[in-house]
Design an enzyme around this catalytic site. Structure first.
Site, PDB file in Angstrom:
ATOM      1  N   ASP A 245       0.862  -1.177   0.000  1.00  0.00           N
ATOM      2  CA  ASP A 245       0.000   0.000   0.000  1.00  0.00           C
ATOM      3  C   ASP A 245       0.903   1.232   0.000  1.00  0.00           C
ATOM      4  O   ASP A 245       2.104   1.133   0.287  1.00  0.00           O
ATOM      5  CB  ASP A 245      -0.887  -0.037   1.254  1.00  0.00           C
ATOM      6  CG  ASP A 245      -1.636   1.262   1.483  1.00  0.00           C
ATOM      7  OD1 ASP A 245      -2.338   1.709   0.561  1.00  0.00           O
ATOM      8  OD2 ASP A 245      -1.495   1.829   2.585  1.00  0.00           O
TER       9      ASP A 245
ATOM     10  N   ASN B  30      -9.259   0.087   3.534  1.00  0.00           N
ATOM     11  CA  ASN B  30      -9.345  -0.509   2.200  1.00  0.00           C
ATOM     12  C   ASN B  30      -8.319  -1.616   1.990  1.00  0.00           C
ATOM     13  O   ASN B  30      -8.253  -2.221   0.920  1.00  0.00           O
ATOM     14  CB  ASN B  30      -9.205   0.555   1.111  1.00  0.00           C
ATOM     15  CG  ASN B  30      -7.861   1.253   1.131  1.00  0.00           C
ATOM     16  OD1 ASN B  30      -7.192   1.306   2.161  1.00  0.00           O
ATOM     17  ND2 ASN B  30      -7.462   1.811   0.012  1.00  0.00           N
TER      18      ASN B  30
END
Length: 259
Positions: free
Chosen positions: A10, A212
């Site tokens: 990420d 997320n």
């Protein structure tokens, strides 16, 4: 190294610290992985144009963007999953009535449905990117959109969740929510890459810190949550490393034996 692995990272709160800076130890770790022959990839909610400089700095050409809706392998588009445009138009009409601005996003640019709004400025400014959405209320016409941004206060997205079942809504900022195709996720985007490359589950790794990232961390076998992640995110991961400010990437890679 005995066998090659693929590692997905990420960006915000994982590769980049809270000042949107890339820690030196993180950059060093990425290049050590690459030198050892591993495949290094990015898995982010950001648009491709929002992390082009980072890809160049780290020499990364494989990525999952828009939370899995636009996937690129070795510089070539592998998978896309666009939004349902008729449903998005209806949502935008409702949002306009509620004074909730919407930003439309494809792989090249982003456009707002209103000329200006304080929520858009607050949310986009927090990303510290050199791009800001200009006004085009009809940007959804004759193109595929992979994500949109709905700007509203926490809790106000509930109305949209109840009414618009073609989408998933994931909050990323106190006034910002991602609008995704229903069922779209980083995990699904990652699956497209690992299926193509043929990596078995035991050689798949993922680092993340945000809401997320939960599906990604709960799906990838060797998942590592950052120390700065919320508890619900940490619970989804197999391992928890130090925070991004404490060189969590380098520490986590050592923890799982990749460095």
């Amino acid at each position: 190294m005995t066998e090659q692995s693929v590692i997905f990272f990420d960006i915000d709160g994982t590769l980049l610290d809270h000042d949107k800076e890339l820690p030196h130890a993180t950059k060093e770790a990425i290049f050590q992985l690459k030198e050892a022959g591993h495949v290094v990839a990015i898995a982010t909610g950001r648009a491709p144009f929002m992390f082009e400089d980072l890809r160049k700095e780290l020499d990364i050409h494989t990525y999952v963007s828009y939370n899995g809706q636009f996937v690129v392998l070795n510089g070539k588009v592998l998978h896309t999953n666009p939004l349902n445009i008729p449903s998005l138009v209806k949502l935008t009409e409702t949002a306009l009535h509620n004074n909730h601005p919407v930003v439309f996003m494809d792989h090249k640019d982003m456009k707002a449905n209103v000329p200006e709004h304080s929520y858009i400025k607050e949310g986009i400014d927090s990303l510290k990117i050199d791009r800001f959405p200009t006004h085009d209320p009809y940007y959804y016409k004759e193109r595929e959109l992979y994500q949109s941004l709905l700007f509203c206060k926490e809790g106000e997205e509930k109305q949209y969740e109840q009414e618009f079942h073609d989408f998933d809504f994931i909050r990323w900022h106190p006034v910002g929510v991602d609008i995704l195709p229903k069922g779209g996720s980083k995990a699904r985007g990652i699956q497209k890459i690992v299926d193509k490359l043929g990596f078995p589950p035991e050689h798949q790794y993922a680092f993340g810190d945000g809401l997320n990232d939960i599906e990604m961390l709960s799906t990838v076998q060797n998942s590592i949550a950052m120390g700065n992640a919320e508890d619900t995110v940490k619970e989804a991961a197999k391992f928890v490393t130090k925070s991004v400010e404490e060189d969590g990437i380098y520490h986590g890679l050592q923890m799982v034996g990749l460095l």
